[in-house]
Design a protein around this motif. Structure first.
Motif, short mmCIF file in Angstrom:
data_model
loop_
_atom_site.label_atom_id
_atom_site.label_comp_id
_atom_site.label_asym_id
_atom_site.label_seq_id
_atom_site.Cartn_x
_atom_site.Cartn_y
_atom_site.Cartn_z
N ALA A 48 25.29 -17.52 63.39
CA ALA A 48 25.89 -16.82 64.36
C ALA A 48 24.63 -16.68 65.44
N ASN A 56 25.86 -17.34 70.94
CA ASN A 56 26.69 -17.94 69.65
C ASN A 56 27.07 -19.50 69.86
N THR A 116 31.61 -19.62 63.48
CA THR A 116 30.90 -18.98 62.39
C THR A 116 31.53 -18.64 61.24
N TRP A 148 33.74 -14.40 66.32
CA TRP A 148 32.35 -14.91 65.98
C TRP A 148 31.16 -13.81 66.11
#
Ligand code: ADP
Length: 483
Positions: free
Chosen positions: A114, A339, A193, A164
């Motif tokens: 992440a 991310n 993620t 995420w």
């Protein structure tokens, strides 16, 4: 990567990755087993720090969704809804303990996948996720006390779709109350993620939880939509963007599916002239820069009372100098990686819009790593209430700063947004805090702190930030039929 400011250069202190085990390829966790997707398609999970592939993840299609929901339905009717509540609780406790035992591994995987700083995943995300399981395990056999004089029954199969920004924490927020109330689950993590949820699937397998009670399937929006539209799902729990939340609401309109939607935010952090300024500046930094601003309740709109605005901005700029942006696995890192490339592009688009709108920009003078997706902490002053960067959610380390004179003025400005997820108030006066907490249209209002969570306190939004609450007793009722 350390800041250019020599005072703030530290020797790297990298968390080891040797203790973690990751497969090259992950299949779907359905009915207690790892099964290949009917689509036979995989997508890549990328490390946002170095852009390398960490693992390949299965892309579940309609047939896989059908299989997962069938497994959840069977487990619900044959096992889970019949099991004594205290036995259910024991399984949830076991999951919590196994997570604690593997917390170091979970934290490293979360930071790898992440991009969040290891300090955050190690000290906040993983402990809070464990605490959610502990908290709801305790409620499993006490539901009659939670809702006295009411008839309670579970809803059935819950379809849960998560984003995420807090992958394992959101999985815990969703799974723990659903199990405690006797429901079974099909959960889909976000496509960028998936890894910590897949690790959680391993833990669930180790816990001996009956097959099919929790199914974890991976994929993109089409997989999520297949869960939402499946006729045999009784409840949808969604955390994500307001856009997708609206699609979900339309899809389930007219059905008997119950829903909780936790959507976007543009939260106000309000500093009065009697506030403890150093703590408030730390609260601003915590509210928007730590975690790269990847927090739906991020304090992304700062309101400072006019008389102290220069002082607060000066202190904030000084604090920004010492923020270390870089490798999420480095224990010195304050601001990790954005991310995904897509999200970085969105943030950069908003920064461009802010400049074009004539706002004054100030960014941390730090050198960014040459690889990976990074954005320096950024503040905009000279913004108007109508500026795009004040109105729209950016989901990055970007803060807009406005000033105000009176309490009424700041309440109006803070509420002047389509969202209503959270707010922060910094003042020495208790009466002022009470006044604002009743008037700010936000699900959570923090007083002299920001971004503090506890499993026992409900969380959720007003207006376009969604409806329904997660956490606490409210989080239980979202998974129960109460008559
Ligand atoms: P974000 O902007 O935070 O990525 P999204 O709302 O796009 O938020 O995604 C949150 C979750 O919703 C992800 O797991 C994503 O795969 C899923 N998702 C995206 N589109 C849909 C859809 N149409 N129906 C159901 N789930 C979806």
């Amino acid at each position: 990567m350390a800041s250019k400011n020599k005072n703030w250069e530290y020797a790297p202190s990298l968390e080891s990755t040797e203790h973690i085990t990751l497969k090259k390829r992950y299949d779907l966790f359905i009915n207690g087993k790892w099964v290949k997707s009917a689509s036979n398609k995989y997508f890549k999970s990328i490390n946002p720090n170095d852009e390398k592939v960490i693992a390949e993840i299965s892309h579940a299609n309609q047939r896989d969704v059908n299989r997962a929901i069938e497994a959840a339905r069977n487990a619900y009717t044959k096992v889970w809804s019949k099991m004594p509540a205290n036995e259910r609780g024991k399984y949830i406790y076991r999951i919590a303990r196994l997570m604690q035992e593997r917390s170091r591994e979970l934290a490293v995987i979360e930071s790898l996948d992440a991009g969040k700083p290891i300090r955050e995943s190690r000290d906040i995300d993983i402990p809070l996720a464990c605490n959610h399981f502990f908290y709801y395990a305790g409620w499993a056999d006490k539901l009659d006390y939670a809702f006295p004089n009411r008839q309670i029954s579970p809803l059935g199969v819950a379809g849960q779709i998560i984003p995420w920004n807090f992958p394992i924490l959101m999985a815990a927020w969703k799974i723990a109350p659903a199990l405690a109330t006797g429901n079974t689950v099909v959960l889909k993590p976000a496509e960028t993620t998936s890894l910590s949820a897949l690790k959680l699937a391993e833990i669930i397998q180790d816990s001996g939880l009956p097959e099919g009670v929790v199914n974890i399937i991976t994929g993109y929006g089409d997989t999520g939509a297949a869960i939402v539209n499946h006729p045999d799902v009784n409840k949808i729990a969604f955390t994500g963007s307001t856009g997708v939340g609206k699609i979900i609401q339309k899809s389930i309109a007219g059905s008997e599916k119950k829903a909780t939607l936790e959507l976007g935010g543009k939260s106000a952090n309000i500093i009065f002239d009697d506030a403890p300024l150093d703590q408030a500046v730390e609260g601003i930094v915590n509210g928007i820069f730590f975690n790269q601003g990847h927090v739906c309740c991020a304090g992304s709109r700062l309101f400072v009372q006019e008389g102290i605005s220069e002082k607060v901005i000066r202190k904030l700029k000084h604090r920004m100098k010492s923020l270390v942006v870089g490798n999420p696995l480095d224990k010195n890192t304050d601001v990790g990686a954005i991310n995904s490339k897509e999200q970085l592009d969105i943030i950069n688009k908003y920064i461009k819009i802010g400049k074009k709108e004539g706002a004054e920009i100030h960014q941390s003078a730090c050198s960014l790593p040459s690889k990976g997706y990074f954005c320096p902490p950024t503040i905009f002053t000279n913004v108007a209430q109508s500026s795009v960067i004040v109105q729209e959610e950016i989901f990055g380390p970007v803060l807009t700063i406005q000033t105000f004179r009176t309490v009424d003025e700041v309440i109006q400005k803070a509420n002047n947004t389509p969202y209503g997820l959270a707010a922060g108030v910094w003042t020495d006066k208790g009466s002022r805090i009470f006044n604002l907490t009743t008037k700010l249209k936000a699900g959570v209002v923090w007083a002299n702190t920001y971004n503090k969570f506890d499993p026992s306190s409900p969380f959720g939004g007003y207006k376009e930030s969604g409806f329904g609450r997660e956490g606490g007793l409210h989080g239980l009722s979202a998974y129960l039929k109460l008559t």
